[in-house]
Design a protein around this motif. Structure first.
Motif, short mmCIF file in Angstrom:
data_model
loop_
_atom_site.label_atom_id
_atom_site.label_comp_id
_atom_site.label_asym_id
_atom_site.label_seq_id
_atom_site.Cartn_x
_atom_site.Cartn_y
_atom_site.Cartn_z
N ALA A 131 0.82 -1.20 0.00
CA ALA A 131 0.00 0.00 0.00
C ALA A 131 0.86 1.26 0.00
O ALA A 131 0.52 2.26 -0.65
CB ALA A 131 -0.93 -0.01 1.21
N MET A 132 1.99 1.20 0.73
CA MET A 132 2.92 2.33 0.77
C MET A 132 4.24 1.86 1.36
O MET A 132 4.26 0.97 2.22
CB MET A 132 2.37 3.49 1.62
N MET A 133 5.34 2.44 0.90
CA MET A 133 6.65 2.24 1.48
C MET A 133 7.05 3.55 2.16
O MET A 133 7.07 4.59 1.52
CB MET A 133 7.68 1.87 0.39
N VAL A 134 7.32 3.49 3.45
CA VAL A 134 7.75 4.68 4.19
C VAL A 134 9.24 4.51 4.46
O VAL A 134 9.65 3.60 5.19
CB VAL A 134 6.97 4.85 5.50
N GLN A 135 10.04 5.36 3.87
CA GLN A 135 11.49 5.13 3.87
C GLN A 135 12.26 6.43 3.75
O GLN A 135 11.69 7.51 3.66
CB GLN A 135 11.84 4.21 2.70
#
Length: 343
Positions: A131-135
């Motif tokens: 759904a999303m990559m937080v990086q």
């Protein structure tokens, strides 16, 4: 923050993109969410797990206890993920042990309709949809570490690079950012590359071997200070090569993560600079995106209202958060995760 208000704020700022998007009447509150953790044997991994739990609960999610990998073996994390999915969780937050091997687990989650958000370590393009990559940009982390080390070394000499585990794309990109920068900005510095595989013991052995046999080494770069800094400091002290910044024969040291011990080493004068990861942001925004994904919302590229930008990487979107360069002048900043982790 209410979603419509968030979009309005972004529009007022002149953005032509929005971050969170399709509205939904569904609620994420009470959704059972699991967190798949890497080994919790260091302050960084433990603080990240705590942040995911804290902000997940603030989003109204029913956060299960973190499921810890005992090793960095991706097969173990796949098994943990399968167990979690079979138990009927509604969503998953995960710090990947491997940027490619977890595709089978991510595919199973997608087939089951279970949204997944990755924090810190993300899948490579083509190795799973989330759904999303937080990086953060691992290339940027490596580059910043190089810039600080190069300045501290006066642009010349030999530097030991304690690399991570290259089955993890984060380690590959940190090393690439570090070495590309060294070639471009500090060509008179020779790099001694050594894979330490995120292991304290390997870092200690490598540091002792290199520093006891090569008196010309005047710099050390740690791909992950959360697992390497205590080994480096202890070995240098044992070899009588631990000198403070400004002293004769000081070994310049930089690293990535922002561990409490690394911050203390800056205060003590032994470490020159640390590139601190936005760990609190990983937890905060990882939980935010998962909560909204559980409501059926989707996301788009563009600037956010929290100082980052959502970009497309392969078939996935990534919210790329900025790191912080920590030196003696700002080492006591309470916003640094390494300072908050001590409390």
């Amino acid at each position: 923050m209410h979603l419509n208000r968030k979009m309005a704020l972004l529009a007022c700022a002149g953005s032509i993109f929005s971050v969170a998007l399709a509205s939904s009447s569904a609620s994420a509150e009470g959704s059972r969410v699991g967190y798949l953790a890497t080994p919790l044997n260091n302050a960084y991994a433990s603080a990240l797990a705590d942040a995911v739990q804290k902000f997940g609960k603030e989003q109204g999610l029913d956060m299960l206890p973190p499921k810890e990998n005992q090793t960095y073996d991706p097969a173990e994390q796949i098994n943990n993920m399968n167990t979690m999915l079979d138990s009927g969780v509604n969503g998953i937050v995960i710090q990947l042990t491997d940027s490619k091997a977890l595709k089978v687990g991510l595919d199973k989650a997608k087939a089951a309709g279970v949204p997944v958000v990755t924090v810190d370590v993300s899948p490579e393009a083509g190795y799973g949809n989330v759904a999303m990559m937080v990086q953060v940009s691992s290339l940027t982390l490596g580059k910043r570490g190089c810039e600080e080390l190069g300045k501290a070394m006066g642009g010349k000499g030999k530097a030991l690079e304690l690399q991570g585990n290259f089955q993890n794309q984060v380690a590959v990109l940190r090393s690439q950012g570090f070495n590309d920068c060294m070639k471009q900005q500090f060509p008179q510095i020779q790099i001694l590359q050594r894979p330490a595989d995120w292991s304290q013991d390997k870092a200690a052995t490598i540091t002792e071997t290199v520093m006891s046999t090569d008196p010309d080494v005047n710099g050390i770069f740690m791909a992950g200070d959360s697992v390497y800094v205590s080994s480096v400091i202890n070995v240098l002290r044992r070899l009588d090569r631990l000198k403070e910044v400004g002293q004769k024969d000081h070994i310049a040291i930089t690293g990535i993560d922002g561990d409490p011990l690394a911050l203390q080493a800056i205060r003590d004068g032994y470490v020159d600079a640390i590139i601190s990861q936005p760990l609190t942001g990983y937890g905060k925004w990882g939980a935010y995106y998962l909560a909204h994904a559980l409501k059926g919302e989707t996301f788009k590229p563009g600037p956010t209202d929290h100082g980052s930008e959502v970009i497309k990487i392969g078939d996935n979107l990534a919210d790329v958060l900025p790191p912080t360069v920590v030196v003696k002048s700002n080492v006591d900043d309470p916003e640094l995760w390494g300072n908050a982790a001590k409390k």
